[in-house]
Structure formats: C-alpha cells, structure tokens
Design a protein around this motif. Structure first.
Motif, PDB file in Angstrom:
ATOM      1  N   ASP A  23       0.827  -1.207   0.000  1.00  0.00           N
ATOM      2  CA  ASP A  23       0.000   0.000   0.000  1.00  0.00           C
ATOM      3  C   ASP A  23       0.864   1.262   0.000  1.00  0.00           C
ATOM      4  OD1 ASP A  23      -2.635   1.272   0.186  1.00  0.00           O
ATOM      5  OD2 ASP A  23      -1.998   1.835   2.224  1.00  0.00           O
ATOM      6  N   PHE A  34      -5.744   2.143 -10.025  1.00  0.00           N
ATOM      7  CA  PHE A  34      -6.490   1.055  -9.392  1.00  0.00           C
ATOM      8  C   PHE A  34      -5.514  -0.036  -8.987  1.00  0.00           C
ATOM      9  CE2 PHE A  34      -8.502  -3.125  -9.858  1.00  0.00           C
ATOM     10  CZ  PHE A  34      -9.555  -3.001  -8.976  1.00  0.00           C
ATOM     11  N   ALA A  35      -5.758  -0.618  -7.818  1.00  0.00           N
ATOM     12  CA  ALA A  35      -4.951  -1.759  -7.384  1.00  0.00           C
ATOM     13  C   ALA A  35      -5.847  -2.741  -6.638  1.00  0.00           C
ATOM     14  CB  ALA A  35      -3.805  -1.304  -6.488  1.00  0.00           C
ATOM     15  N   ASP A  36      -5.598  -4.021  -6.852  1.00  0.00           N
ATOM     16  CA  ASP A  36      -6.372  -5.056  -6.177  1.00  0.00           C
ATOM     17  C   ASP A  36      -5.426  -6.174  -5.756  1.00  0.00           C
ATOM     18  OD1 ASP A  36      -8.816  -6.525  -5.380  1.00  0.00           O
ATOM     19  OD2 ASP A  36      -8.252  -7.851  -7.035  1.00  0.00           O
ATOM     20  N   MET A  37      -5.476  -6.522  -4.473  1.00  0.00           N
ATOM     21  CA  MET A  37      -4.682  -7.639  -3.958  1.00  0.00           C
ATOM     22  C   MET A  37      -5.617  -8.842  -3.859  1.00  0.00           C
ATOM     23  SD  MET A  37      -1.995  -9.108  -2.883  1.00  0.00           S
ATOM     24  CE  MET A  37      -0.757  -7.942  -2.471  1.00  0.00           C
ATOM     25  N   ASN A  38      -5.370  -9.856  -4.692  1.00  0.00           N
ATOM     26  CA  ASN A  38      -6.164 -11.072  -4.668  1.00  0.00           C
ATOM     27  C   ASN A  38      -5.405 -12.091  -3.821  1.00  0.00           C
ATOM     28  OD1 ASN A  38      -7.264 -13.640  -5.261  1.00  0.00           O
ATOM     29  ND2 ASN A  38      -8.070 -12.865  -7.201  1.00  0.00           N
ATOM     30  N   LEU A  44      -1.194  -9.289  -7.178  1.00  0.00           N
ATOM     31  CA  LEU A  44      -1.455  -7.860  -7.084  1.00  0.00           C
ATOM     32  C   LEU A  44      -1.674  -7.343  -8.495  1.00  0.00           C
ATOM     33  CD1 LEU A  44      -1.478  -5.101  -5.611  1.00  0.00           C
ATOM     34  CD2 LEU A  44       1.010  -5.041  -5.970  1.00  0.00           C
ATOM     35  N   TRP A  45      -2.854  -6.786  -8.743  1.00  0.00           N
ATOM     36  CA  TRP A  45      -3.182  -6.208 -10.042  1.00  0.00           C
ATOM     37  C   TRP A  45      -3.114  -4.697  -9.895  1.00  0.00           C
ATOM     38  CZ3 TRP A  45      -4.488  -9.292 -14.215  1.00  0.00           C
ATOM     39  CH2 TRP A  45      -4.754 -10.630 -13.934  1.00  0.00           C
ATOM     40  N   VAL A  46      -2.406  -4.028 -10.786  1.00  0.00           N
ATOM     41  CA  VAL A  46      -2.264  -2.570 -10.719  1.00  0.00           C
ATOM     42  C   VAL A  46      -2.523  -1.981 -12.101  1.00  0.00           C
ATOM     43  CG1 VAL A  46      -0.717  -0.652 -10.174  1.00  0.00           C
ATOM     44  CG2 VAL A  46      -0.537  -2.783  -8.889  1.00  0.00           C
ATOM     45  N   SER A  47      -3.375  -0.937 -12.136  1.00  0.00           N
ATOM     46  CA  SER A  47      -3.602  -0.179 -13.365  1.00  0.00           C
ATOM     47  C   SER A  47      -2.998   1.203 -13.160  1.00  0.00           C
ATOM     48  CB  SER A  47      -5.096  -0.028 -13.650  1.00  0.00           C
ATOM     49  OG  SER A  47      -5.674  -1.288 -13.904  1.00  0.00           O
TER      50      SER A  47
END
Length: 77
Positions: A23, A34-38, A44-47
């Motif tokens: 973070d 945008f970021a998403d931790m699956n 970790l997906w980051v746009s």
C-alpha cells in the motif's frame, strides 16, 4: 501484475505487514489508478496512467520493499 508467493499462507500479522508495505509503495506513485490484492491467488493487479517507465519504477520499488514480489509478464527471447 505481481505475484507474491505464499502470501495467503503467512500468519495474519505478517500478511498485514506485507500488504501495508504494498500500500505504501503504491501510494507513492500518483500514476496508480487502481490496485487489487487477490489473496486467493497471491496476485497484485495494478492499473496505471501512462508515463514512460512507470511500470518498471513501481516494480523496482515494490521489489525493494517486498523482496518476494515478482513481476509477471510475457516471456520474450
């Protein structure tokens, strides 16, 4: 996309510490949209907004703060 192997298997406190490091790194880059931790997939997906070199800048900074993180991309020869 970055892979953080074994993240979901770590104890809760250790997992939260790694996520807080992620973070902090992402908040240092205004280009992150945008970021998403699956946690199920340890991904970790980051746009990001386009800026030359921003992806490598983020990946290098992430690797410094979260050494087990690996950038996922196509294999080139």
């Amino acid at each position: 996309m970055m892979l953080i192997p074994g993240l979901k298997e770590r104890p809760g406190a250790e997992c939260r510490l790694i996520i807080s490091r992620v973070d902090r790194v992402l908040k240092a880059f205004p280009e992150v949209v945008f970021a998403d931790m699956n946690l199920r997939l340890n991904l970790l997906w980051v746009s990001v907004r386009a800026r030359p070199g921003v992806i490598l800048d983020i990946a290098c900074c992430m690797k410094f703060h979260v050494p087990e993180a690996m950038l996922v991309g196509p294999k080139t020869s």
